[in-house]
Enzyme design. Structure first.
Site, PDB file in Angstrom:
ATOM      1  N   HIS A  27       0.841  -1.201   0.000  1.00  0.00           N
ATOM      2  CA  HIS A  27       0.000   0.000   0.000  1.00  0.00           C
ATOM      3  C   HIS A  27       0.879   1.255   0.000  1.00  0.00           C
ATOM      4  O   HIS A  27       1.787   1.354   0.819  1.00  0.00           O
ATOM      5  CB  HIS A  27      -0.882   0.041   1.266  1.00  0.00           C
ATOM      6  CG  HIS A  27      -2.296  -0.357   1.034  1.00  0.00           C
ATOM      7  ND1 HIS A  27      -2.682  -1.670   0.861  1.00  0.00           N
ATOM      8  CD2 HIS A  27      -3.435   0.386   0.947  1.00  0.00           C
ATOM      9  CE1 HIS A  27      -4.007  -1.707   0.678  1.00  0.00           C
ATOM     10  NE2 HIS A  27      -4.476  -0.480   0.721  1.00  0.00           N
ATOM     11  N   SER A  77       0.856  -3.456   4.227  1.00  0.00           N
ATOM     12  CA  SER A  77       1.170  -2.100   4.656  1.00  0.00           C
ATOM     13  C   SER A  77       2.675  -1.860   4.602  1.00  0.00           C
ATOM     14  O   SER A  77       3.452  -2.777   4.851  1.00  0.00           O
ATOM     15  CB  SER A  77       0.679  -1.908   6.100  1.00  0.00           C
ATOM     16  OG  SER A  77       1.208  -0.726   6.651  1.00  0.00           O
ATOM     17  N   SER A 109       9.466  18.197  -7.538  1.00  0.00           N
ATOM     18  CA  SER A 109      10.622  17.665  -6.818  1.00  0.00           C
ATOM     19  C   SER A 109      10.249  17.214  -5.416  1.00  0.00           C
ATOM     20  O   SER A 109       9.418  17.832  -4.745  1.00  0.00           O
ATOM     21  CB  SER A 109      11.691  18.752  -6.724  1.00  0.00           C
ATOM     22  OG  SER A 109      12.662  18.392  -5.767  1.00  0.00           O
TER      23      SER A 109
END
EC number: 3.5.1.23
Length: 683
Positions: free
Chosen positions: A205, A256, A617
């Site tokens: 994720h 996760s 950036s």
């Protein structure tokens, strides 16, 4: 073997960076308030040598591809290219960042947390995807594909380990981990050896940035893309250059990146228990923590891990992918699929519904679904929505979804439009020996393993052995999660969000086996296309505030500096400047390629300014703070990177302010602001 024709393209799909709910955590308070990194759509086209067949793979830095996005993209492609790019040979996949603007859905459920259908958001995504495909289309050349695979360590945990343990011990014993650590990488070079790009698939994720974040960004996966592209497009600004590196999603349902695991935010103790709950404060206090000292640092660390492995696999990739291009696709009514489990036993999928644990959220982001009181009282449209939410599910739906306790019976909610899709895409594209399974949601680790294995077995048994099978996640239409039947019984978040009931995975396996069989036996043309998905005619239902005229403080004008930079900085410090700002939404509506900021260095020799960094950036942060009555401030930070050369610099801000004319039309007027010069000194 003759060479394929290859094309790659990248285009901005960021959309409005202010006041729009971010899509992913379903937290209505998580509105955009600036920009950390731009979002991009990355497109890859492969054609066979005589250009009789083409396939397109797109990975976009968005939460997921919605049916609305997909249908609008296909419509635009048809008007541009006729029948060249179609629903069967175009895969659209989302990276699943949780920090991109929402509001691009036609099914009502998704309107609740993203405040309706937000046209500028939808438009930015659709146009960005189409533009990336256009660029790839215009740059087709002879080239070769190489595949490589490897293990990524220290970048994932299973966030529902107790659900995973519900799977049979005999099945679990075949795997060394409760997550899939394998990265699959596809490398593209042209016949002259020029590097074109890569696609990497890895299951995690992109939630290193948590639900307190308000800056639009592409999270850990986007940071990996950024690092790879910066390395290959030497001397170019972020978002520029011809090399395209996509880090695409896979079966990340229960995976996760917050590798330290779940802790109670208030007491600091672990909450790694079946309910993910804390002694004080319950489940709302249980949050997973990444490896860094804050969410930015965690994003950088996980993104870097993924990038380093990809780079290693890229350098060493030697196994060439050859063979025909075949694509198979069907639309399926997922609320009504009969699944033959064995010779005697047939089961069915259900009308969509969400269980109670859906509202609880996960350890990566706690639920915030208490929207039934408060903000929407008294608006007849939203009142009707609430009444439907509180409606009772039918006995048939209750029985079908058992043991899921139903919170929202979305399949039985139809006003103003259906709340969840019935018609779903299933799709497999074979690039020679590589089969890409495009799945419409988030398969858990074990669900993905079962799906890949079933598809591989189908290819094997029909005379196409040694296929590499990869899952591309969050494709074509969003249908939440897909758990195994066993995980479904535990009814954690992922299971509560398996919307077509306990046999969802079995149904998908049956459908994808059918596609694999058609590809292996060369009978794709006999597949029934299935029922076409609807496209709803949606008015302007949105709770996003309308744009008012921007105002500057007395005796000031837009772009004036309110808080100046210091005169000197060292590498590693943060240069910061605050300007009189205007709503960034006024800029998004004006310019597709709008940059909100530049960092510029003075070239002594020519006494001219040279742009060294922009708003795409990782080192720049653009914060927008809304004040009263049309006033706002913009703060720009430049986190001075290790490679910054000593010298004289300045930071510039570019915006548009909305102004009411005497005939009450509004116009957007561009403006800019510039900081004082500052010096970077050698430490």
């Amino acid at each position: 073997a003759e060479n394929y024709l290859l094309g790659v393209g990248r285009a901005d799909c960021t959309g409005p960076v202010a006041e729009i709910p971010l899509m992913g955590y379903a937290n209505p308070d998580q509105l955009g308030g600036g920009l950390l990194m731009r979002l991009y759509s990355r497109a890859f086209i492969v054609a066979d040598p005589d250009d009789s067949r083409r396939v397109v793979f797109v990975s976009a830095d968005i939460g997921m591809v919605s049916q609305r996005v997909r249908l609008e993209v296909l419509k635009k492609l048809k008007s541009k290219y006729g029948d060249m790019y179609r629903q069967d040979n175009v895969i659209l996949s989302g990276t699943h960042t949780h920090s991109g603007p929402g509001g691009y859905f036609q099914y009502t459920l998704f309107w609740i947390t993203s405040k309706g259908l937000i046209r500028p958001s939808l438009k930015a995504i659709v146009n960005g995807i189409v533009k990336s495909i256009d660029i790839a289309h215009q740059n087709m050349r002879k080239g070769r594909l190489f595949i490589n695979k490897g293990t990524v360590e220290n970048s994932q945990i299973n966030r529902s380990p107790y659900s995973y343990l519900e799977n049979p011990a005999s099945e679990r014993s075949r795997y060394s981990s409760n997550t899939d650590k394998e990265m699959v990488m596809l490398k593209m070079v042209d016949v002259n050896g020029q590097e074109l790009g890569l696609i990497s698939w890895f299951a995690v994720h992109p939630v290193s940035m948590n639900n307190t974040n308000h800056l639009v960004n592409s999270d850990n996966m986007g940071y990996a893309s950024y690092l790879f592209e910066q390395e290959k497009n030497k001397g170019m600004l972020p978002g520029e250059g011809s090399f395209v590196a996509a880090f695409a999603s896979s079966n990340l349902g229960d995976v996760s990146p917050n590798t330290k695991g779940p802790f109670c935010a208030n007491t600091g103790e672990s909450c790694n228990n079946p309910q993910s709950t804390c002694p004080v404060g319950g489940a709302t206090m249980c949050m997973a923590v990444g490896p860094g000292n804050d969410m930015f640092d965690s994003t950088r660390i996980i993104g870097e891990n993924i990038y380093m492995k990809a780079r290693e696999l890229y350098e060493k990739a030697s196994q060439e992918v050859t063979g025909p291009l075949i694509s198979a696709h069907q639309w399926v009514n997922m609320s009504d699929v009969s699944v033959e489990l064995n010779a005697t036993h047939t089961v069915k999928t259900c009308k969509p519904a969400l269980g109670y644990s859906f509202a609880a959220g996960t350890i990566d982001g706690v639920g915030a679904f208490n929207f039934t009181q408060g903000s929407v009282e008294g608006d007849p449209f939203w009142d009707e929505i609430r009444d439907q939410l509180l409606g009772e599910p039918s006995n048939e739906t209750k029985a079908c979804h058992k043991p899921k306790p139903i919170l929202f019976s979305t399949g039985e909610m139809t006003r103003p439009h259906p709340w969840h899709p019935d018609i779903v895409d299933v799709q497999i594209v074979a690039l020679g020996s590589l089969a890409i399974i495009a799945v419409p949601g988030e398969f858990t680790t074990m669900s993905g393993r079962r799906l890949r294995e079933a598809v591989k077995r189908e290819f094997d048994s029909h005379g196409t052995p040694r296929m590499d099978v990869v899952i591309a996640g969050l494709c074509n239409v969003y249908t939440h999660y897909i758990t195994t039947y066993e995980e479904y019984q535990a009814q954690r978040y992922e299971a509560a969000s398996t919307i077509y009931g306990p046999h969802t995975l079995s149904a998908y396996i049956q459908l994808y086996r059918g596609l694999a069989r058609a590809i292996a036996t060369n009978t794709v043309q006999d597949l029934s296309p299935g029922p076409e998905p609807p496209i709803f005619n949606i008015g302007n239902f949105t709770l996003v505030p309308s744009l008012i005229a921007d105002r500057a403080p007395v005796n000031k004008t837009f772009g004036d500096v309110l808080q100046e930079v210091r005169q000197q900085y060292r590498v590693g410090e943060v240069a910061e400047v605050t300007f009189v700002g205007a709503n960034p939404r006024s800029s998004a509506e004006n310019a597709t390629e709008h940059n909100f900021l530049t960092v510029e260095k003075l070239l002594r020799t020519s006494q001219s300014w040279h742009v060294v960094d922009n708003d795409a950036s990782w080192d720049t942060r653009f914060y927008w703070t809304k004040g009263l009555l049309g006033r706002s401030n913009v703060t720009i930070e430049w986190h001075i990177p290790p490679g910054a050369e000593p010298g004289v610099y300045r930071i510039r801000y570019f915006g548009h302010y909305k102004k009411k004319l005497f005939n009450s039309r509004t116009v957007s007027i561009p403006f800019e602001g510039t900081s004082s010069v500052f010096e970077i000194t050698t430490p």
